[in-house]
Write an enzyme that holds these catalytic residues in place. Sequence first.
Site: not given
Length: 174
Positions: A131, A145
């Site tokens: 991330d 995402d």
Amino acid sequence: MTPDHTTVRPAATAAGRMRGRLGLLLAAAAFAGTDLGLKAWVTTALDGRRIEGGLVDLQLAYNPGVAFSLGANAPGWTVLAVTGLITAAVAVALWRTAGAGRRLWGIALAAILGGALANLIDRAADGQVTDYLHTGWWPTFNLADTFIVLGGLTIAALSFREPAPTAGPADEQD
């Protein structure tokens, strides 16, 4: 007589369905490739640093779970298997409905598939997802995402306007 808001589209030819499917698979690959490329870049460029960008900063983080770190304590193979099955289901949905002629539905499914593929490929390497987008008020996330969420929101919005595309008899023969 009240007007019918259902649009009837002519059946696509087999070649047209195949072109539509391949186009959507290429779109999914482009979504996945964009996120995987950014993940590769941030892994080397950020290494412990943070780049401030206003509303969204770049900050490296790793997530062994899925959304909001759910399942972070589950065995890695379980998370990988479940996300793999979900990704396969999205791929099947995209393949079966691509010939229905509803371009926005297909693009939304391609975004979901691309995001899911990118996270699955990233997770397969070491059991965690990279991330890099950080807001300070929301858990750190990645572009994959974002593709998944935007694709899902698009499908939800479209479902209020028209029913989901389904595979017709001609699609089942392919």
